[in-house]
Design an enzyme around this catalytic site. Sequence first.
Site, PDB file in Angstrom:
ATOM      1  N   GLY A  32       0.625  -1.331   0.118  1.00  0.00           N
ATOM      2  CA  GLY A  32      -0.113   0.129   0.037  1.00  0.00           C
ATOM      3  C   GLY A  32       1.016   1.217   0.011  1.00  0.00           C
ATOM      4  O   GLY A  32       2.012   1.185  -0.434  1.00  0.00           O
ATOM      5  N   LYS A  70      -2.863  -9.188  -6.484  1.00  0.00           N
ATOM      6  CA  LYS A  70      -2.342  -8.089  -7.265  1.00  0.00           C
ATOM      7  C   LYS A  70      -1.087  -8.941  -8.004  1.00  0.00           C
ATOM      8  O   LYS A  70      -0.396  -8.049  -8.456  1.00  0.00           O
ATOM      9  CB  LYS A  70      -1.626  -6.883  -6.552  1.00  0.00           C
ATOM     10  CG  LYS A  70      -2.936  -5.892  -6.056  1.00  0.00           C
ATOM     11  CD  LYS A  70      -2.397  -4.731  -5.459  1.00  0.00           C
ATOM     12  CE  LYS A  70      -3.442  -3.842  -4.647  1.00  0.00           C
ATOM     13  NZ  LYS A  70      -2.952  -3.019  -3.638  1.00  0.00           N
ATOM     14  N   GLU A  97       1.261  -1.613  13.546  1.00  0.00           N
ATOM     15  CA  GLU A  97       0.795  -1.336  15.152  1.00  0.00           C
ATOM     16  C   GLU A  97      -0.569  -1.905  15.340  1.00  0.00           C
ATOM     17  O   GLU A  97      -1.207  -2.013  14.275  1.00  0.00           O
ATOM     18  CB  GLU A  97       0.910  -0.213  15.448  1.00  0.00           C
ATOM     19  CG  GLU A  97       0.791   0.267  16.907  1.00  0.00           C
ATOM     20  CD  GLU A  97       1.140   1.732  17.405  1.00  0.00           C
ATOM     21  OE1 GLU A  97       1.184   2.523  16.523  1.00  0.00           O
ATOM     22  OE2 GLU A  97       0.921   1.906  18.691  1.00  0.00           O
ATOM     23  N   TYR A 138      15.969   6.386  17.472  1.00  0.00           N
ATOM     24  CA  TYR A 138      16.631   7.339  16.732  1.00  0.00           C
ATOM     25  C   TYR A 138      17.401   8.372  17.396  1.00  0.00           C
ATOM     26  O   TYR A 138      18.680   8.782  17.209  1.00  0.00           O
ATOM     27  CB  TYR A 138      15.748   8.252  15.708  1.00  0.00           C
ATOM     28  CG  TYR A 138      14.584   7.334  15.140  1.00  0.00           C
ATOM     29  CD1 TYR A 138      14.817   5.906  14.909  1.00  0.00           C
ATOM     30  CD2 TYR A 138      13.390   7.955  14.594  1.00  0.00           C
ATOM     31  CE1 TYR A 138      13.882   4.983  14.429  1.00  0.00           C
ATOM     32  CE2 TYR A 138      12.465   7.183  14.011  1.00  0.00           C
ATOM     33  CZ  TYR A 138      12.606   5.691  13.914  1.00  0.00           C
ATOM     34  OH  TYR A 138      11.498   4.942  13.305  1.00  0.00           O
ATOM     35  N   GLU A 142      11.573   0.366  28.233  1.00  0.00           N
ATOM     36  CA  GLU A 142      10.487   1.227  29.138  1.00  0.00           C
ATOM     37  C   GLU A 142       9.719   0.666  29.957  1.00  0.00           C
ATOM     38  O   GLU A 142       9.785  -0.653  30.203  1.00  0.00           O
ATOM     39  CB  GLU A 142       9.534   1.966  27.883  1.00  0.00           C
ATOM     40  CG  GLU A 142       9.027   0.758  26.836  1.00  0.00           C
ATOM     41  CD  GLU A 142       8.382   1.130  25.390  1.00  0.00           C
ATOM     42  OE1 GLU A 142       8.976   2.289  25.122  1.00  0.00           O
ATOM     43  OE2 GLU A 142       6.985   0.646  25.249  1.00  0.00           O
ATOM     44  N   HIS A 162       2.328   2.984  23.513  1.00  0.00           N
ATOM     45  CA  HIS A 162       2.510   1.689  23.328  1.00  0.00           C
ATOM     46  C   HIS A 162       1.722   0.881  24.155  1.00  0.00           C
ATOM     47  O   HIS A 162       1.418   0.732  25.185  1.00  0.00           O
ATOM     48  CB  HIS A 162       4.081   1.182  23.622  1.00  0.00           C
ATOM     49  CG  HIS A 162       4.986   1.865  22.637  1.00  0.00           C
ATOM     50  ND1 HIS A 162       6.529   1.831  23.175  1.00  0.00           N
ATOM     51  CD2 HIS A 162       4.911   2.238  21.345  1.00  0.00           C
ATOM     52  CE1 HIS A 162       7.051   2.375  22.133  1.00  0.00           C
ATOM     53  NE2 HIS A 162       6.229   2.731  21.122  1.00  0.00           N
TER      54      HIS A 162
END
Lengths: 388, 292
Positions: free
Chosen positions: B17, B42, B97, B158, B208, B246
């Site tokens: 997509g 496709k 996600e 990043y 985290e 998250h």
Amino acid sequence: MNVHEYQAKELLRSYGVAVPQGRLATTPAEAEKAARALAADVVVVKAQVHAGGRGKAGGIKLARSPAEAKQAASDILGMTLRTHQTGAEGKVVRKVYVEAGCDIDRELYLGIVLDRSAEKLAVIASTQGGVDIEEVADKSPDKILTAHIDPRVGLKPYQIRQVGFGLGLDAEQVRKLEVFLGGLYRLITEKDGSLAEINPLVVTRQGELLALDCKLNFDDNALARHPDVRSLRDPEEEDPRERDAAELGLSYVGLDGDIGCMVNGAGLAMATMDMIDVCGGRPANFLDVGGGTDREKVASAFKLILRDPNVKAILVNIFGGIVRCDLIAEGIVAAARELRVSVPLVVRLQGTNSAEGRAILETSGLALTPAETLAEAGEKAVAAARGA
Amino acid sequence: MAILCGRETKLLIQGVGRMGTYHAQLSLDYGTRVVGGVAPGKGGSRVLDLPVFDTVREAVAETGADASAIFVPPAGAADAVLEAADAGLAVAVCVTEHIPVLDMLEAKTALRGSRTRLVGPNCPGIVVPEQCRLGIMPAAITKPGPVGVVSRSGTLTYEAVDQLSRLGIGQSTCLGIGGDPIIGTTFIDALELFEADPETRAVVLIGEIGGSAEEEAAEFIRSEMKTPVAAFIAGQKAPPGKRMGHAGAIIAGGKGKASDKIAALERAGIAVAPSPAEIGRTLVEHVPSLRS
């Protein structure tokens, strides 16, 4: 997504999990009628809010007659319930559940949760019912029974027997537990439940098993395939800012500080809160504007942050990976003008096209404070909030 | 050398997509050997002048692909993961996600014993600097070198990579393992690969709140690793009971707090950065030889 106790019990009933008879009421008159219809010696009138600890806060009352049920409902409806789970602002009670009382012999705990380490669903059970399971797990871990479920084979009868006999149930009660726990497991797997907690699971003097209180959570990411579960959502129970944020595709959690945060990415958004803390300030919110950030999203994010009257400064922290910083900068300038943002704005743009982005901010004529590094952004935001 | 993929990796894009195509282009621009796309119905068409196939098996047979990046929408993403494994790909990076947890539980269970290593879901993927890019990371901030980076986050990765590159310290592989409660490659899996990689001389681990993956990683580092590790844990100020963006970032029932994770890491001799701005500096102080 959370649901109310009365909704959870309706679902349990439809999966063959035994629950006491009960009826929902939104007025004292309805509660009186409900108590009469239940024809029990004692009924329990329970506040319906999305929070535990209702009993201690006065949200659960016993009634020995329909008239008493009416009075109890009149006391509870409209009250602001403050429990350890509602926060200081509390929750307004709009509905009560009127339930037939039962003769309690034993109070147990039964739950199904996701064990992330084991990568399996797990049945958790304990003879210490009616109290906080985390407390039991801390103080007497030997009182906790666990059965991990292999998704390829499902919950098997032997596991239910292990749990049942482990809880001290007799053979007849263990057979009842097979229906009870089997139904609960089917409910979780068929409707994408993320947590089921029956606390307490009651053994009555007549030897019946009954879910006296229960909590069900559902996986937000699976609601699309369960319109029936989705329809149980009660927007009144959600934080209005978190609800509005979700509708805008933003992820927001309100906090009690004074520095508003706008960040792309959940990890960096948490780290930005940490940075503010390290610099001696307090964040007013967590806000992840997400990956596909555009001008409209930036504007919506500013509006959301500014709804909090405590906000004295805003820190924008964008690490442009896929998101281009020049586009974000245009969005910030447009939104700041349109909304006439009057609190100091500290902006840090890093990554893809950050130089172009900074140039846009500098030539905008707006009183923005640029920052180069994360540390500088944190320090400047804290200073701005203090100066305001 | 690097972990998981490299110059020779032949990449498929599952789900061509808008987003899949955009990132296929960025990966091509970075020099990755993108060999085709998969989009049921496709087959026979072309995207970015690359062949598109109906099934992963067919794509593998025609192109010799050994890796895929999955951009399939949440409802079909776990299925796409299983299809990648069925076709025998070595690595499948799932960017998607919002996949239902029970779907991932089933897929993860089915993947046990398969040769396919899943990365993600809900992850930015992998960059081996100047070699290949699988997923959505901004490869321009990376730089080849001796540090392995593994993280549950996207943009915070990043940030960390950028700090390292600015200090002149390059990376062997940058890997985002994803922010969901059930993920393919775990911290321990990634650490094991970094430990075995002769070119990785130090590791940055970014965790985290939520779950206990960091505590488990700490134990693994203490008992199994010689490579030095520096870490940062995001969400030290996160309130309990709230999901912080998250799906997996939630302190539940008193478990998953940043303070507990930091304590476990420090007990295992790992240098934990006191602030997110000091991830790079913390690593350099912990492993001074990186300066040379």
